[in-house]
Design an enzyme around this catalytic site. Structure first.
Site, PDB file in Angstrom:
ATOM      1  N   ASP A  53     -33.569  31.883   1.349  1.00  0.00           N
ATOM      2  CA  ASP A  53     -31.667  31.694   2.083  1.00  0.00           C
ATOM      3  C   ASP A  53     -31.094  32.717   0.841  1.00  0.00           C
ATOM      4  O   ASP A  53     -31.068  32.336  -0.137  1.00  0.00           O
ATOM      5  CB  ASP A  53     -31.632  30.504   2.057  1.00  0.00           C
ATOM      6  CG  ASP A  53     -29.666  30.101   2.332  1.00  0.00           C
ATOM      7  OD1 ASP A  53     -29.573  30.433   2.996  1.00  0.00           O
ATOM      8  OD2 ASP A  53     -29.690  28.934   1.932  1.00  0.00           O
ATOM      9  N   ASP A  59     -26.062  35.521   5.374  1.00  0.00           N
ATOM     10  CA  ASP A  59     -26.783  34.852   5.445  1.00  0.00           C
ATOM     11  C   ASP A  59     -28.200  34.432   5.620  1.00  0.00           C
ATOM     12  O   ASP A  59     -27.827  33.616   7.645  1.00  0.00           O
ATOM     13  CB  ASP A  59     -26.084  33.290   5.337  1.00  0.00           C
ATOM     14  CG  ASP A  59     -26.597  31.891   4.419  1.00  0.00           C
ATOM     15  OD1 ASP A  59     -27.669  31.666   4.456  1.00  0.00           O
ATOM     16  OD2 ASP A  59     -25.817  31.154   4.910  1.00  0.00           O
TER      17      ASP A  59
END
Ligand SMILES: *[C@@H]1O[C@H](CO)[C@@H](O)[C@H](O)[C@H]1NC(C)=O
Length: 367
Positions: A85, A340
Site C-alpha cells: 500500500d 495509492d
C-alpha cells in the site's frame, strides 16, 4: 458515499501544511559495487550471486479490486498475505492474540439511510446486485435494507450473498496470525499502535523481526511492525492478513521506518526505487496479477522511456496533478494527488467527480 471508502486502505491524515514547496525526494542514487556493502547485502539478503539484481515480487489480482502479495516474518518464516500500500507507511499483521474488537468502538461515519429508494436512478442501476455498474450508482439506488447492511459493514456492498446483519464478523478468524514465540529473531517492543483506515481500524502493539518480500530474497532485519490484537469487522471480508505500507516515515504511525525505506537506508538494494505493475484480469482471481520490483526497474514491464515526476511532499507519494480530461470535460486546475496502490478507486473533488461521472454515464447510455 460509503462505496467510495470501501477499499481505501489509506491512512486518514489531515494534511494541514502548505503545498507551495516542491521537494524532490531526498533519496539519492548510490554508486553500486562497493565491496563492503556487497558483502553486507549478500549476508543479509541471502541473495548470493544475484545481489545486484532487482528483487521481483509477484502479486495476486483479486477482481482488479485488491492486489496482494506474500511476505514472511520471523525465523523460521511465517507467511502473510498483505496489500502493498503506497497510501500508508506501516506494516502490520494479525497477532496470535488477535480477537474481535469490543462493540463499543465507534463505527465509521457514513451517510444516513435514505428513506425510499429513488426510482429515478439511471437504468443501469437496475439489477444492482449482479451488475458491474453498481459502482457508479448513487446510494439512492440501493434499497434501505441493503443499505443498512452496508452501513454495518461497508464491505457487504461487494458481497454475494449480502452479510447477515446480526452477525458481527470476527476479523481475526481465517487469517494467518503471527506467533512471536515461534520466531528466533523476534524482539519485543510493546508500544501500542492504532491505525485508522478509511474503512476501520487495526490496533495492537509493535514488535521487531526479520521481514522478507517473499518469494524474493529481499529481507529486512530488525523491522518494526504492528502485531494487531484487534481488527475492525471490515477486515473480515478482505482476503488479506494485513497491510505493508510503502509510503514515507512522515506518515508512519509510531515514527516507524517502513520496510522499503529501511532497505534503502541499509543499502540492501542497488537503487532506491520500486516499480509497480498491476495486471488487468477482470472479475477473477489471477495468481500472477502483476509485480512489485524493488531496487531496480522491472525490465519486463517498463518501457525504455521513463518520466520522472517530482514529489510535492515526501510523505505519501504525492505530486502535482496538472489536469483532468475525460472526453469533452477538461479541468486544468493543478491539485496535489497521491498515488495509492491500496485503493481501488479514484477520489477527487466533488465538482470534478460529477463532471467525470456525467460524461461516463452519458457514454454508458449511448452504448
Ligand atoms: C504465497 O504463499 C503461499 C503459501 O506459502 C503459496 O501457496 C502461494 O502460492 C504464495 N503466493 C504468491 C503470490 O507468491
Amino acid at each position: 458515499m460509503s462505496k467510495f471508502v470501501i477499499f481505501s486502505l489509506s491512512i486518514i491524515l489531515l494534511i494541514s501544511e502548505g503545498y507551495g514547496v516542491v521537494h524532490k525526494t531526498e533519496i539519492t542514487f548510490r554508486p553500486p559495487g562497493r565491496h563492503q556493502e556487497y558483502l553486507k547485502r549478500k549476508e543479509i539478503t541471502e541473495n548470493g550471486g544475484a545481489a545486484f539484481l532487482a528483487f521481483k515480487q509477484p502479486i495476486v489480482d483479486a477482481d482488479d479490486m485488491i492486489y496482494f502479495a506474500n511476505i514472511t516474518i520471523g525465523s523460521p518464516a511465517q507467511t502473510f498475505q498483505v496489500v502493498l500500500d503506497t497510501g500508508s507507511a506501516n506494516l502490520w499483521i494479525p497477532d496470535s492474540t488477535c480477537r474481535p474488537e469490543e462493540p463499543t468502538t465507534t463505527a465509521p461515519t457514513l451517510p444516513p439511510i435514505p428513506a425510499i429508494p429513488d426510482r429515478n436512478c439511471p437504468v443501469f442501476c437496475d439489477g444492482l446486485e449482479d451488475s458491474g455498474w453498481r459502482h457508479f450508482c448513487s446510494s439512492k439506488c440501493i434499497t434501505p435494507d441493503h443499505y443498512k447492511k452496508i452501513r454495518n459493514n461497508p464491505s457487504a456492498f461487494f458481497m454475494e450473498p449480502p452479510m447477515d446483519e446480526a452477525a458481527e464478523p470476527d476479523a481475526c478468524a481465517n487469517k494467518h496470525r503471527y506467533n512471536s514465540e515461534k520466531s528466533d529473531t523476534y524482539e519485543k517492543d510493546g508500544k501500542p499502535f492504532t491505525l485508522a483506515y478509511g474503512t476501520g481500524s487495526a490496533k495492537g502493539f509493535f514488535g521487531i523481526d526479520k521481514v522478507c518480500f517473499a518469494p524474493s530474497k529481499l529481507c529486512i532485519p530488525d523491522q518494526t511492525f504492528g502485531q494487531a490484537t484487534h481488527l475492525a469487522p471490515f477486515f473480515a471480508n478482505v482476503p488479506v492478513d494485513g497491510i505493508l505500507g510503502l509510503a514515507f516515515p512522515a506518515v508512519s504511525v509510531g515514527k516507524v521506518t517502513p520496510p522499503f525505506i529501511k532497505a534503502v537506508e541499509e543499502k540492501l538494494i542497488d537503487e532506491p526505487i520500486f516499480t509497480v505493475f498491476m495486471a488487468h484480469a477482470g472479475a477473477t482471481v489471477k495468481r500472477t496479477g502483476g509485480w512489485f520490483t524493488y531496487g531496480g526497474l522491472d525490465s519486463d514491464n517498463c518501457g525504455d522511456i521513463i518520466a520522472w515526476e517530482p514529489l510535492s511532499k515526501v510523505a505519501f507519494w504525492e505530486f502535482k496533478l496538472r489536469g483532468v480530461k475525460v472526453g469533452d470535460y477538461e479541468n486544468e486546475d493543478v491539485v496535489d494527488a497521491i498515488s495509492d496502490t491500496g485503493t481501488s478507486l479514484i477520489s477527487a473533488p466533488v465538482a470534478v467527480v460529477e463532471n467525470v461521472c456525467t460524461f461516463i454515464t452519458f457514454m454508458q447510455i449511448l452504448n
